[in-house]
Motif scaffolding. Structure first.
Motif, mmCIF file in Angstrom:
data_model
loop_
_atom_site.group_PDB
_atom_site.id
_atom_site.type_symbol
_atom_site.label_atom_id
_atom_site.label_comp_id
_atom_site.label_asym_id
_atom_site.label_seq_id
_atom_site.Cartn_x
_atom_site.Cartn_y
_atom_site.Cartn_z
ATOM 1 N N TRP A 190 14.007 -8.249 16.882
ATOM 2 C CA TRP A 190 13.723 -7.141 17.797
ATOM 3 C C TRP A 190 12.962 -7.688 19.007
ATOM 4 C CZ3 TRP A 190 14.068 -1.635 16.046
ATOM 5 C CH2 TRP A 190 13.932 -0.755 17.132
ATOM 6 N N LEU A 191 13.592 -7.611 20.182
ATOM 7 C CA LEU A 191 12.993 -8.108 21.412
ATOM 8 C C LEU A 191 11.843 -7.192 21.826
ATOM 9 C CD1 LEU A 191 13.446 -10.325 23.631
ATOM 10 C CD2 LEU A 191 14.657 -8.556 24.925
ATOM 11 N N ALA A 192 10.688 -7.796 22.139
ATOM 12 C CA ALA A 192 9.470 -7.028 22.439
ATOM 13 C C ALA A 192 8.944 -7.376 23.831
ATOM 14 C CB ALA A 192 8.401 -7.301 21.386
ATOM 15 N N PRO A 193 9.601 -6.884 24.897
ATOM 16 C CA PRO A 193 9.047 -7.099 26.237
ATOM 17 C C PRO A 193 7.951 -6.107 26.583
ATOM 18 C CG PRO A 193 11.123 -5.934 26.412
ATOM 19 C CD PRO A 193 10.911 -6.212 24.942
ATOM 20 N N LEU A 194 7.740 -5.071 25.734
ATOM 21 C CA LEU A 194 6.674 -4.113 25.971
ATOM 22 C C LEU A 194 5.346 -4.699 25.494
ATOM 23 C CD1 LEU A 194 8.394 -0.817 24.725
ATOM 24 C CD2 LEU A 194 8.393 -1.802 27.028
ATOM 25 N N PRO A 195 4.264 -4.499 26.230
ATOM 26 C CA PRO A 195 2.978 -5.087 25.832
ATOM 27 C C PRO A 195 2.426 -4.443 24.567
ATOM 28 C CG PRO A 195 2.705 -3.633 27.733
ATOM 29 C CD PRO A 195 4.182 -3.760 27.513
ATOM 30 N N HIS A 198 0.402 -1.158 24.530
ATOM 31 C CA HIS A 198 1.118 0.112 24.509
ATOM 32 C C HIS A 198 1.628 0.354 23.099
ATOM 33 C CE1 HIS A 198 1.141 1.416 28.663
ATOM 34 N NE2 HIS A 198 1.406 0.190 29.054
ATOM 35 N N VAL A 199 1.695 1.622 22.704
ATOM 36 C CA VAL A 199 2.114 1.936 21.342
ATOM 37 C C VAL A 199 3.563 1.512 21.104
ATOM 38 C CG1 VAL A 199 2.955 4.293 21.751
ATOM 39 C CG2 VAL A 199 1.850 3.714 19.565
ATOM 40 N N GLY A 200 4.386 1.459 22.170
ATOM 41 C CA GLY A 200 5.761 0.994 22.007
ATOM 42 C C GLY A 200 5.832 -0.463 21.606
ATOM 43 N N GLY A 201 4.921 -1.302 22.111
ATOM 44 C CA GLY A 201 4.884 -2.703 21.708
ATOM 45 C C GLY A 201 4.424 -2.857 20.276
ATOM 46 N N LEU A 202 3.394 -2.102 19.885
ATOM 47 C CA LEU A 202 2.934 -2.141 18.497
ATOM 48 C C LEU A 202 4.024 -1.651 17.553
ATOM 49 C CD1 LEU A 202 -0.726 -0.777 18.747
ATOM 50 C CD2 LEU A 202 -0.005 -3.121 18.265
ATOM 51 N N GLY A 203 4.808 -0.657 17.992
ATOM 52 C CA GLY A 203 5.880 -0.135 17.148
ATOM 53 C C GLY A 203 6.867 -1.214 16.754
ATOM 54 N N VAL A 204 7.195 -2.121 17.681
ATOM 55 C CA VAL A 204 8.111 -3.221 17.362
ATOM 56 C C VAL A 204 7.538 -4.076 16.242
ATOM 57 C CG1 VAL A 204 9.196 -5.314 18.255
ATOM 58 C CG2 VAL A 204 9.099 -3.254 19.681
ATOM 59 N N ARG A 230 18.556 -15.944 24.553
ATOM 60 C CA ARG A 230 17.851 -17.110 24.000
ATOM 61 C C ARG A 230 17.314 -16.845 22.605
ATOM 62 N NH1 ARG A 230 12.536 -18.796 23.876
ATOM 63 N NH2 ARG A 230 11.829 -17.036 25.146
ATOM 64 N N LEU A 231 16.829 -15.630 22.377
ATOM 65 C CA LEU A 231 16.185 -15.305 21.109
ATOM 66 C C LEU A 231 17.120 -14.637 20.114
ATOM 67 C CD1 LEU A 231 12.857 -13.945 22.650
ATOM 68 C CD2 LEU A 231 13.220 -16.178 21.583
ATOM 69 N N GLY A 232 18.387 -14.453 20.484
ATOM 70 C CA GLY A 232 19.349 -13.843 19.574
ATOM 71 C C GLY A 232 18.989 -12.420 19.199
ATOM 72 N N ALA A 233 18.531 -11.639 20.171
ATOM 73 C CA ALA A 233 18.039 -10.286 19.890
ATOM 74 C C ALA A 233 19.156 -9.376 19.390
ATOM 75 C CB ALA A 233 17.404 -9.686 21.142
ATOM 76 N N THR A 234 18.861 -8.659 18.313
ATOM 77 C CA THR A 234 19.784 -7.639 17.807
ATOM 78 C C THR A 234 19.327 -6.237 18.215
ATOM 79 O OG1 THR A 234 18.527 -7.563 15.731
ATOM 80 C CG2 THR A 234 20.451 -9.027 15.816
ATOM 81 N N HIS A 235 18.021 -6.097 18.503
ATOM 82 C CA HIS A 235 17.424 -4.840 18.912
ATOM 83 C C HIS A 235 16.495 -5.122 20.091
ATOM 84 C CE1 HIS A 235 18.615 -4.243 14.744
ATOM 85 N NE2 HIS A 235 18.426 -2.941 14.846
ATOM 86 N N ALA A 236 16.241 -4.096 20.896
ATOM 87 C CA ALA A 236 15.315 -4.251 22.016
ATOM 88 C C ALA A 236 14.694 -2.904 22.344
ATOM 89 C CB ALA A 236 16.024 -4.814 23.247
ATOM 90 N N SER A 237 13.457 -2.944 22.819
ATOM 91 C CA SER A 237 12.771 -1.750 23.315
ATOM 92 C C SER A 237 12.550 -1.927 24.806
ATOM 93 C CB SER A 237 11.421 -1.564 22.616
ATOM 94 O OG SER A 237 11.580 -1.242 21.256
ATOM 95 N N LEU A 238 13.046 -0.974 25.603
ATOM 96 C CA LEU A 238 12.985 -1.100 27.056
ATOM 97 C C LEU A 238 12.561 0.214 27.694
ATOM 98 C CD1 LEU A 238 16.389 -2.927 27.778
ATOM 99 C CD2 LEU A 238 14.172 -3.995 27.318
#
Length: 483
Positions: A190-195, A198-204, A230-238
């Protein structure tokens, strides 16, 4: 009695020791992550007592994951602090959350209030313990779901940010409900570009832990698409800005199975472009106080459904009041707002949190969010909901984003003013053209009296309406024919 579950990190380390837990500049397996967490937790116990609230003012990397989990294992409370706030603003945040210590990089290390101990990540180390024995081998870990776990600052869109206190159970049940809708399993990334502040980053982080998946951390400044490949992400939060940038990259990642969108309303044109490009996007509605998502669209939802915010996830409840306000409660509802040593519960007598958002549910349970109740203003005796004007603006060609705020007016009370972010290839903000295009779409009293370019001062994940209202009231001269 406290409710407990086996620590998901320890469970994954026992069952799949070599599976990746964190991937970024390198890869940390679950067994190695567990060892690092155990060692850091032991160091923290020597400095801070159980229940201590500890600030984290660090760049987002593998150390951040280790330290948050170490604080939880040491029965402490993690208080992630935004690294975007100026150093002078950090002490009030620490005081409001009641922090006894702060973990910070030595350079720069902001000033802290008197009585707050400053710790450095290097002091906690990451070496293995006795070849996997010692704390790792002799300490079975349980999560106390009732224990306070994190303090996260709300977005502060109206009355300033607040310190929201969550329990471990809030994050745990949030992750379980999300994973039931968007399946996550060992081997997924799960790609985590959210900090993480923020609760969205902690959720990942929590979703990956309870499922045995890997947290994928982009490098600073790395484009989302490049990081996903590069990281082979299957999921992402954006958020919307990140999705827009992803669509502008030359190659879209083919490994993605789910792209969870949050952080505010998504322009319909952007959603249509993402769906048209084959991205498996999911719209959602969430908030800090409910530990991230409340509603989300399911896999395979038709395009028109993506214009809603989805259906209520497990472990949450949602209803619409007679006044049209969205009310929420459930296992993911936070413990309350902190103000120093005081905890304030904002729920009503039936346990419902009044969100301040206006919305409606259709016959199939899909939520449509209309806007903020406290954003509404009166112009010439007419109620104006800024989000309705914003939706109209974002349907126009050449408009990437828009926010509408009220400015005082001697005759009408208030009038709407728009800040517009032009799309790629647009010549700029042509107020006259925008006003004319809105004419067939909106009543006259809802057409903005001025259109301004998006200010550089507002660069957060969500628009700062208070800042924009102040800028609009400074009698800025309209640009490009704005009326």
């Amino acid at each position: 009695m406290s409710r407990t579950v086996p620590c998901p990190l320890r469970v994954a380390a026992e069952r799949r020791p070599d599976a990746p837990a964190v991937i970024g500049s390198g890869t940390i397996s679950y067994v190695e992550l567990d060892r690092r967490v155990a060692h850091a937790a032991a160091s923290l116990r020597e400095t801070c007592g159980p229940g201590s609230r500890v600030g984290l003012y660090l760049p987002q990397d593998e150390r951040y994951v280790v330290l948050i989990l170490a604080l939880l294992r040491a029965a402490m409370v993690a208080v992630p602090v935004s690294t975007r706030v100026p150093a002078a603003a950090v002490p009030p945040l620490l005081e409001r959350a009641g922090c006894r210590a702060m973990i910070s990089a030595p350079d720069p290390s902001p000033r802290v209030p008197e009585g707050v101990t400053v710790l450095y990540p290097e002091e906690m180390g990451s070496e293995e313990l006795d070849g996997g024995k010692g704390l790792y081998g002799g300490e079975w870990c349980l999560w106390n779901l009732d224990a306070p776990a994190t303090v996260v600052s709300t977005s502060g869109s109206t009355s300033g940010p607040k310190a929201a206190l969550h329990s471990l159970g809030n994050h745990y049940y949030s992750a379980l409900g999300s994973n039931e809708n968007l399946p996550l399993a060992p081997g997924d990334h799960w790609l985590a570009p959210l900090p993480f502040y923020h609760v969205g980053g902690l959720g990942v982080m929590f979703r990956c832990l309870v499922s045995g998946a890997a947290i994928a951390l982009p490098s600073p400044g790395e484009p989302v698409g490049e990081a996903a490949v590069r990281l082979g992400a299957t999921h992402a939060s954006l958020v919307a800005t990140q999705l827009r940038r992803l669509l502008g990259e030359s190659v879209l990642p083919e490994t993605l199975r789910a792209v969870l969108l949050g952080g505010g309303a998504m322009p319909e044109a952007l959603l249509d472009a993402a769906a048209g490009a084959g991205l498996p996007v999911h719209t959602s509605y969430g908030m800090t106080e409910m530990s991230s998502q409340i509603t989300t669209t399911p896999p395979g939802a038709p395009r028109e459904t993506l214009h809603t915010s989805g259906r209520v996830l497990p472990n949450r409840e949602l209803r619409i009041s007679e006044e049209g306000e969205i009310l929420v409660r459930g296992r993911t509802l936070f413990l309350g707002y902190l103000d120093g040593g005081e905890l304030h519960d904002p729920t009503d007598e039936n346990g419902w949190l009044h969100t301040g958002d206006l919305g409606s549910l259709d016959d199939h349970g899909y939520l449509t969010v209309r806007g903020r109740r406290d954003n509404m203003f009166v112009s010439g005796g007419e109620n104006v909901q800024p989000e309705e004007i914003e939706r109209a603006l974002k349907r126009l060609p050449g408009v990437e984003d828009a926010v509408v705020v009220p400015v005082p007016d001697a005759e009408f009370g208030h009038r709407p003013v728009a800040f517009v972010r032009p799309g790629d290839g647009s010549a700029g903000v042509d107020g006259g053209a925008l006003s004319a295009a809105l004419g067939p779409m909106l009543p006259r009293f809802m057409i903005p009296v001025a259109f301004h370019p998006w200010p550089e001062e507002d660069s957060g994940m969500k628009p700062d309406r208070a800042l924009l209202a102040r800028l609009a009231g400074e009698d800025r001269e309209p640009r490009d024919g704005a009326g």
